[in-house]
Design a protein around this motif. Structure first.
Motif, PDB file in Angstrom:
ATOM      1  N   GLU A  19       0.851  -1.192   0.000  1.00  0.00           N
ATOM      2  CA  GLU A  19       0.000   0.000   0.000  1.00  0.00           C
ATOM      3  C   GLU A  19       0.884   1.237   0.000  1.00  0.00           C
ATOM      4  N   VAL A  20       0.604   2.150  -0.907  1.00  0.00           N
ATOM      5  CA  VAL A  20       1.388   3.386  -1.005  1.00  0.00           C
ATOM      6  C   VAL A  20       1.122   4.236   0.233  1.00  0.00           C
ATOM      7  N   ARG A  21       2.197   4.542   0.983  1.00  0.00           N
ATOM      8  CA  ARG A  21       2.047   5.317   2.221  1.00  0.00           C
ATOM      9  C   ARG A  21       2.419   6.783   2.044  1.00  0.00           C
ATOM     10  N   SER A  22       3.427   7.070   1.208  1.00  0.00           N
ATOM     11  CA  SER A  22       3.829   8.459   0.998  1.00  0.00           C
ATOM     12  C   SER A  22       4.510   8.587  -0.356  1.00  0.00           C
ATOM     13  N   LEU A  23       4.496   9.806  -0.875  1.00  0.00           N
ATOM     14  CA  LEU A  23       5.076  10.111  -2.184  1.00  0.00           C
ATOM     15  C   LEU A  23       6.161  11.162  -2.021  1.00  0.00           C
ATOM     16  N   ARG A  24       7.304  10.900  -2.640  1.00  0.00           N
ATOM     17  CA  ARG A  24       8.421  11.833  -2.624  1.00  0.00           C
ATOM     18  C   ARG A  24       8.863  12.081  -4.063  1.00  0.00           C
ATOM     19  N   ALA A  83       8.250   6.443  -4.215  1.00  0.00           N
ATOM     20  CA  ALA A  83       7.128   6.231  -3.299  1.00  0.00           C
ATOM     21  C   ALA A  83       7.521   5.203  -2.244  1.00  0.00           C
ATOM     22  N   PHE A  84       7.060   5.428  -1.004  1.00  0.00           N
ATOM     23  CA  PHE A  84       7.251   4.452   0.057  1.00  0.00           C
ATOM     24  C   PHE A  84       6.010   3.558   0.114  1.00  0.00           C
ATOM     25  N   VAL A  85       6.260   2.265   0.047  1.00  0.00           N
ATOM     26  CA  VAL A  85       5.174   1.291  -0.026  1.00  0.00           C
ATOM     27  C   VAL A  85       5.239   0.372   1.192  1.00  0.00           C
ATOM     28  N   ASP A  86       4.124   0.266   1.893  1.00  0.00           N
ATOM     29  CA  ASP A  86       4.017  -0.640   3.043  1.00  0.00           C
ATOM     30  C   ASP A  86       3.782  -2.050   2.518  1.00  0.00           C
ATOM     31  N   ILE A  87       4.711  -2.961   2.826  1.00  0.00           N
ATOM     32  CA  ILE A  87       4.594  -4.344   2.336  1.00  0.00           C
ATOM     33  C   ILE A  87       4.332  -5.324   3.473  1.00  0.00           C
ATOM     34  N   GLY A  88       3.557  -4.870   4.449  1.00  0.00           N
ATOM     35  CA  GLY A  88       3.204  -5.764   5.554  1.00  0.00           C
ATOM     36  C   GLY A  88       3.836  -5.380   6.863  1.00  0.00           C
ATOM     37  N   GLY A  89       3.820  -4.071   7.180  1.00  0.00           N
ATOM     38  CA  GLY A  89       4.382  -3.622   8.440  1.00  0.00           C
ATOM     39  C   GLY A  89       5.713  -2.923   8.292  1.00  0.00           C
ATOM     40  N   VAL A 137      -1.632   8.111  -2.580  1.00  0.00           N
ATOM     41  CA  VAL A 137      -1.524   7.513  -1.251  1.00  0.00           C
ATOM     42  C   VAL A 137      -2.745   6.629  -0.988  1.00  0.00           C
ATOM     43  N   GLY A 138      -2.500   5.422  -0.550  1.00  0.00           N
ATOM     44  CA  GLY A 138      -3.578   4.475  -0.299  1.00  0.00           C
ATOM     45  C   GLY A 138      -3.769   3.460  -1.406  1.00  0.00           C
ATOM     46  N   ASP A 139      -3.130   3.668  -2.565  1.00  0.00           N
ATOM     47  CA  ASP A 139      -3.253   2.708  -3.667  1.00  0.00           C
ATOM     48  C   ASP A 139      -2.662   1.353  -3.267  1.00  0.00           C
ATOM     49  N   VAL A 171      -7.231  18.447  -1.097  1.00  0.00           N
ATOM     50  CA  VAL A 171      -6.619  18.935   0.145  1.00  0.00           C
ATOM     51  C   VAL A 171      -6.339  17.789   1.098  1.00  0.00           C
ATOM     52  N   ALA A 172      -7.318  16.868   1.229  1.00  0.00           N
ATOM     53  CA  ALA A 172      -7.123  15.734   2.134  1.00  0.00           C
ATOM     54  C   ALA A 172      -5.963  14.872   1.684  1.00  0.00           C
ATOM     55  N   GLU A 173      -5.896  14.654   0.344  1.00  0.00           N
ATOM     56  CA  GLU A 173      -4.794  13.831  -0.152  1.00  0.00           C
ATOM     57  C   GLU A 173      -3.460  14.515   0.068  1.00  0.00           C
ATOM     58  N   ALA A 174      -3.424  15.831  -0.172  1.00  0.00           N
ATOM     59  CA  ALA A 174      -2.172  16.551   0.036  1.00  0.00           C
ATOM     60  C   ALA A 174      -1.767  16.510   1.496  1.00  0.00           C
ATOM     61  N   ALA A 175      -2.769  16.645   2.383  1.00  0.00           N
ATOM     62  CA  ALA A 175      -2.462  16.585   3.810  1.00  0.00           C
ATOM     63  C   ALA A 175      -1.922  15.228   4.191  1.00  0.00           C
ATOM     64  N   ALA A 176      -2.550  14.178   3.654  1.00  0.00           N
ATOM     65  CA  ALA A 176      -2.070  12.830   3.960  1.00  0.00           C
ATOM     66  C   ALA A 176      -0.655  12.635   3.434  1.00  0.00           C
TER      67      ALA A 176
END
Length: 528
Positions: free
Chosen positions: A282-287, A291-297, A321-323, A478-483
């Protein structure tokens, strides 16, 4: 019968008598009488000694018996004192936490036995502080925790509190968690301007905004409240970081618990994962560099060059984020605690079937993507780019051929060569068939106009829905940018460490372009 020592003593005495009195030596009869008297005296003395010894034994036995009686009396007194103390200890004090047994359920109170001389009552006011479901389970014979609120009433009974007892037990649990550093999962039940409120059984814990993951600092009050409202109802891992029972202050941290959990999970993943493994993430943040992807913790870095076959200027152009995406593990670096991922390798490689779609000498339409010193790169389709060498941009008579095209231009070109194994295509604008190129441009323009008209009709039919969507879209943005900003803050340390790797990869791409420039004299090839 006389002992040897007594005989020796008598002989010595007789000798002394004989030496002291010459008359006894001369007169045997006197001597015999004297010896008889001595024997009688000795016998009398022996009898006296025997009587004295018997009296001494009797006295000793009497003394020992007296001492035994006195010790028994002392032991009995100590035992009675101990029993008295035990009875005193059973008397409760205000604030004591006890276990009691429900003796009677009355209409407005409970009668509870806590093992003291007096029973206690739990008033209706205390029962109103408990959950209805819990109150419904209180039956005669049930064991309940209670705290002594008041020692006596007008009826001579103790006033007890179940609500205070349950909270006191929760305070003890919180103190133990504070000492041990244990992570616990708690449900968010509300929020205020300072942070979140979490359920802690019969207490309420507070999670400050600075300890909430995914909550950036630069949000206004309305945005923050909206974000906090979204978290209400979720179960979050938290750590107890402050317990002040007197002030009824219980502070929790979601950020510390998440960080500790993810650190442990990443160490576990390094033992379980292998290079080449395909995992869901799951995509957690974008730089800017990926992108930083959560792969199970644990988070892995999906570099911008590994997002897809099509060049990506910023990950937000392709991902959000969230994909949920599938990625392949490229590298594992336990020493630096880094995981490199690739999404591109799981997508079909457009170069594998390039010769089925394009042929040498064909004239096609391309889009100029970059203009460089030795030519221009042009995209045939997503993931496929070719190089138009400067010598193939225009006739040699043109003084500045690089000014004839710009990024985004749609132009016809001729395919000069295709190298699927090297992923290169050589193109020429100068040699393109003008008639075919013009026909392709006109056909594309007509298709675009038809599509635009269809879109206009559709927009007119859905004007109401479109207007509503137009209002909601900025809020979502705005919500996505904040996240994104929140996740960027959470990954700040890891992101700074990964930028070195990102720069290295970018350096490799730059080296690739230099290689293309080196290849420029042979015509027009490109390496992507």
């Amino acid at each position: 019968m006389m002992s040897e020592s007594e005989k020796v003593g008598d002989e010595a005495e007789n000798t002394e008598v004989e030496q002291a009195d010459p008359e006894l030596q001369a007169d045997p009869e006197l001597q015999a009488g004297q010896e008889l008297q001595v024997d009688d005296a000795l016998q009398a003395d022996d009898g006296q000694q025997a009587d004295d010894g018997q009296q001494t034994d009797e006295q000793q036995q009497a003394d020992e018996q007296q001492q035994a009686d006195e010790q028994q009396q002392a032991d009995e007194m100590l035992f009675e004192q101990y029993l008295a103390e035990e009875e005193d200890l059973s008397l409760p004090e205000r604030g004591d936490l006890r276990e009691g047994i429900v003796v009677e359920v009355r209409s407005n109170e409970l009668l509870v036995n806590i093992g003291a001389k007096r029973d206690g009552i739990v008033p209706q006011s205390d029962l109103n502080r408990l959950e209805e479901e819990y109150v419904g389970t209180l039956r005669e014979g049930e064991t309940v925790p209670v705290v002594v609120s008041k020692l006596t009433t007008s009826e001579g009974m103790l006033v007890l509190s179940i609500a205070d007892a349950l909270q006191k037990k929760d305070w003890l649990v919180a103190e133990k968690m504070l000492e041990s550093g244990e992570i616990t999962v708690r449900k968010v039940v509300g929020f205020n301007k300072g942070g979140l409120l979490a359920d802690f059984d019969h207490l309420r814990g507070f999670i400050p905004a600075s300890h909430i993951v995914g909550l950036p600092r630069n949000m206004n009050e309305e945005q923050r409240n909206e974000r906090l409202q979204q978290i209400v109802g979720q179960e979050l891992p938290v750590k107890v970081i402050e317990v002040e029972r007197q002030r009824r202050r219980l502070v929790l941290s979601y950020r510390l618990a998440e960080r500790e959990y993810r650190a442990g999970r990443k160490a576990q993943l390094f033992e379980e994962l292998e290079v080449g493994a395909v995992v869901d993430g799951e995509v957690r943040s974008l730089r800017p560099f990926g992108a930083f992807v959560d792969i199970g913790g644990a988070d892995g870095l999906l570099h911008v060059s590994e997002i897809g076959w099509t060049p990506v200027s910023h990950p937000r152009d392709v991902l959000q984020v969230g994909d949920r995406i599938q990625v392949e593990v490229l590298r594992l670096d336990p020493e630096r605690s880094r995981i490199a991922l690739s999404r591109k390798r799981l997508l079909s490689n457009p170069w594998e079937s390039i010769e089925e779609r394009y042929r040498v000498n064909d004239t096609i339409l391309v889009t100029v993507t970059r203009v460089i010193d030795f030519g221009a790169f042009a995209q045939l389709e997503p993931g496929i780019e070719g190089l138009i060498h400067i010598s193939e941009l225009a006739d040699i008579t043109v003084a500045e051929p690089l000014k004839m095209v710009s990024s985004g231009d749609r132009i016809p070109v001729k395919i000069l060569r295709i190298h699927p194994d090297r992923q290169r295509i050589g193109l020429s604008r100068r040699q393109a068939d003008e008639i075919v190129g013009q026909a392709l441009l006109e056909s594309e323009a007509e298709s675009f106009e038809s599509s635009a008209e269809a879109d206009t009709v559709e927009e007119a039919e859905t004007a109401g829905a479109g207007a509503e969507a137009a209002v909601e879209q900025p809020e979502a943005t705005v919500a996505e940018a904040a996240a994104d900003e929140a996740d960027a803050d959470d990954s700040a340390e890891e992101a700074s460490a990964e930028e070195t790797d990102a720069a290295a990869v970018d350096g490799e791409e730059a080296a690739g372009e230099e290689a293309s420039e080196d290849d420029a004299p042979d015509g027009s090839e490109e390496r992507t």
